[in-house]
Design a protein around this motif. Sequence first.
Motif, PDB file in Angstrom:
ATOM      1  N   THR A 222     -27.775  29.788  42.837  1.00  0.00           N
ATOM      2  CA  THR A 222     -28.571  29.086  43.839  1.00  0.00           C
ATOM      3  C   THR A 222     -28.257  29.569  45.250  1.00  0.00           C
ATOM      4  OG1 THR A 222     -28.751  27.098  42.463  1.00  0.00           O
ATOM      5  CG2 THR A 222     -29.106  26.825  44.835  1.00  0.00           C
ATOM      6  N   TRP A 223     -26.964  29.798  45.505  1.00  0.00           N
ATOM      7  CA  TRP A 223     -26.520  30.126  46.857  1.00  0.00           C
ATOM      8  C   TRP A 223     -26.133  31.598  47.023  1.00  0.00           C
ATOM      9  CZ3 TRP A 223     -27.733  26.912  50.533  1.00  0.00           C
ATOM     10  CH2 TRP A 223     -27.971  25.572  50.203  1.00  0.00           C
ATOM     11  N   GLN A 224     -26.465  32.397  46.030  1.00  0.00           N
ATOM     12  CA  GLN A 224     -26.227  33.850  46.089  1.00  0.00           C
ATOM     13  C   GLN A 224     -24.760  34.167  46.381  1.00  0.00           C
ATOM     14  OE1 GLN A 224     -29.167  35.055  49.025  1.00  0.00           O
ATOM     15  NE2 GLN A 224     -30.746  35.267  47.457  1.00  0.00           N
ATOM     16  N   VAL A 225     -23.883  33.509  45.620  1.00  0.00           N
ATOM     17  CA  VAL A 225     -22.442  33.738  45.745  1.00  0.00           C
ATOM     18  C   VAL A 225     -22.056  34.837  44.761  1.00  0.00           C
ATOM     19  CG1 VAL A 225     -20.163  32.675  45.667  1.00  0.00           C
ATOM     20  CG2 VAL A 225     -22.159  31.301  46.320  1.00  0.00           C
ATOM     21  N   PRO A 226     -21.380  35.882  45.204  1.00  0.00           N
ATOM     22  CA  PRO A 226     -21.167  37.045  44.329  1.00  0.00           C
ATOM     23  C   PRO A 226     -20.180  36.850  43.187  1.00  0.00           C
ATOM     24  CG  PRO A 226     -20.088  37.374  46.454  1.00  0.00           C
ATOM     25  CD  PRO A 226     -20.923  36.140  46.580  1.00  0.00           C
ATOM     26  N   ARG A 227     -19.204  35.928  43.346  1.00  0.00           N
ATOM     27  CA  ARG A 227     -18.171  35.816  42.317  1.00  0.00           C
ATOM     28  C   ARG A 227     -18.000  34.371  41.854  1.00  0.00           C
ATOM     29  NH1 ARG A 227     -15.091  38.527  46.083  1.00  0.00           N
ATOM     30  NH2 ARG A 227     -13.384  37.023  45.956  1.00  0.00           N
ATOM     31  N   VAL A 228     -17.710  34.231  40.578  1.00  0.00           N
ATOM     32  CA  VAL A 228     -17.477  32.920  39.971  1.00  0.00           C
ATOM     33  C   VAL A 228     -16.104  32.921  39.324  1.00  0.00           C
ATOM     34  CG1 VAL A 228     -18.198  31.350  38.134  1.00  0.00           C
ATOM     35  CG2 VAL A 228     -19.917  32.432  39.595  1.00  0.00           C
ATOM     36  N   HIS A 229     -15.360  31.841  39.542  1.00  0.00           N
ATOM     37  CA  HIS A 229     -14.025  31.709  38.956  1.00  0.00           C
ATOM     38  C   HIS A 229     -13.849  30.289  38.430  1.00  0.00           C
ATOM     39  CE1 HIS A 229     -12.381  35.503  40.729  1.00  0.00           C
ATOM     40  NE2 HIS A 229     -13.290  35.252  41.660  1.00  0.00           N
ATOM     41  N   THR A 230     -12.863  30.136  37.560  1.00  0.00           N
ATOM     42  CA  THR A 230     -12.519  28.798  37.072  1.00  0.00           C
ATOM     43  C   THR A 230     -11.217  28.289  37.677  1.00  0.00           C
ATOM     44  OG1 THR A 230     -11.408  29.762  35.143  1.00  0.00           O
ATOM     45  CG2 THR A 230     -13.724  29.086  34.876  1.00  0.00           C
ATOM     46  N   GLU A 231     -10.491  29.139  38.399  1.00  0.00           N
ATOM     47  CA  GLU A 231      -9.235  28.728  39.018  1.00  0.00           C
ATOM     48  C   GLU A 231      -9.153  29.255  40.448  1.00  0.00           C
ATOM     49  OE1 GLU A 231      -5.834  29.828  36.779  1.00  0.00           O
ATOM     50  OE2 GLU A 231      -6.480  28.816  34.947  1.00  0.00           O
TER      51      GLU A 231
END
Length: 364
Positions: free
Chosen positions: A50-59
Motif C-alpha cells: 500500500t505504501w510502497q515500502v521496499p522491505r518487509v521484516h518480522t523482527e
Amino acid sequence: MSQPSYRAAIVGTGAIATAHARAVAASGGRARLVAAIDVDPDRATAFAETWQVPRVHTELAEVLREGEVDLVHLCTPPQSHAPLAIVCLEAGVTALVEKPPTLSLAEFDALLEAERHSTAHVATVLQHRFGAGALRLRRLADAGELGRPLLATCATQWYRDEAYYGVPWRGTWESEGGGPTMGHGIHQFDLLLAVLGPWREVTAVAARRARSVDTEDVSMALVTFESGAVATVVNSVVSPRQTSELRFDYERATVEVEHLYGYTDDDWTVTPAPGHDAVAGLWSKDHSDVPSGHDGWFAAVLDALDGGQAPPVTAGDARRTMEFIAALYASAFTGERVRAGEVSADFARRMDGTGTPWEKVRNA
C-alpha cells in the motif's frame, strides 16, 4: 545545502501505522519508509504494498542489524513500547513511540536512562500539541496576551463497546497499562499540561462502570498547577455522545476547542473578557484549515532533527505527563491527594499500585 532524507521503519502495521505512513508521505521527501515490520508477515506485506515500502521484516532486530535506518516508528501494543524503544536507543536509532510510551512511570524512567546512554532520542506521539490552534494558544499565553490562567476544563468522553475490548491486550493493566486515563484521555490532558505548565497536585476518582475489563472505564481529577490555576479532567469510554473538549479561562479571554480525534482552527472559539476585545484580533491572525494530527507532529520531529536537537515530545515532556497519570491513579485508588514528585513506589511500578477497589472486592 539540501535537507537530509531520514530513513524510517514502522514496527506494527495495524491501524495507527497508517497515520504514521501518511505523515512520512506528507514530509515532501524529508523522510522515506524503508522497512515495514510486523509479527504477521502477511499484514506487513499488505502494508508495504500500500505504501510502497521496499522491505518487509518480522523482527525489528533484523532492520537494526543492517544499520540502514535512522528513525523507527513504534506502532505496536503498549506493552512492547519500552522494550522496543530501548533496543532502538542501544542501536543509536531514534524511536518515535505511540502513546502511552510505557506501562508505568518506573518503566519510563528506564527508558530515560537508556536515552542518556545513547546518541539517539526517544519521542512520544502526542500530536495535538502541534495543531495551529494549540501553537497559537501557547504563543499568546507565553507572551502574556491572555493574562493569568485561572481555570481550565478538560474532557475526553468517548465510546468503546465490548467488541473493542475483544482485542486481548486491551483493558488490562499488564498489557495496556490502564484504561481511558492511560490510552484515550492522554491526548487532551497532555495538551492541558503543555499549555498550563507544571502541575502541583491531583485529587482523583476512577471507576469501572460498564465495561468488563480489569482497568477503569471512567476517571475524574481535580488538578492544581504551579501557576495557581485549577482544572478538572474527565476521561471516559462509556459516553455515547463522543467529544474531546478543552476550555481555558484566562483573565482576558476564554479559549475553547471541541473536536473528536483532531481539530482545525474552526473548532476553536475565543471569548474576550470585557475591555479586552483586542484578544479576538490576535487570535484570528494566521488562520489555518490544516487539521491537527501526525503530519504536524512529524514535521516538528524532522525540524528538530535537522537542527541537531531532541525531537518533540521529548522524554522529559512525556515524563511529566506519565507522572500525572500515575498520580491520578494513586489518588483514585488510595483516596489521598498526590503531589508532583511524591508518587509512591507501588504506583510508580504499576499504574494500579496496590490494586483497584473492584479487584479487592472480587478477592475478598
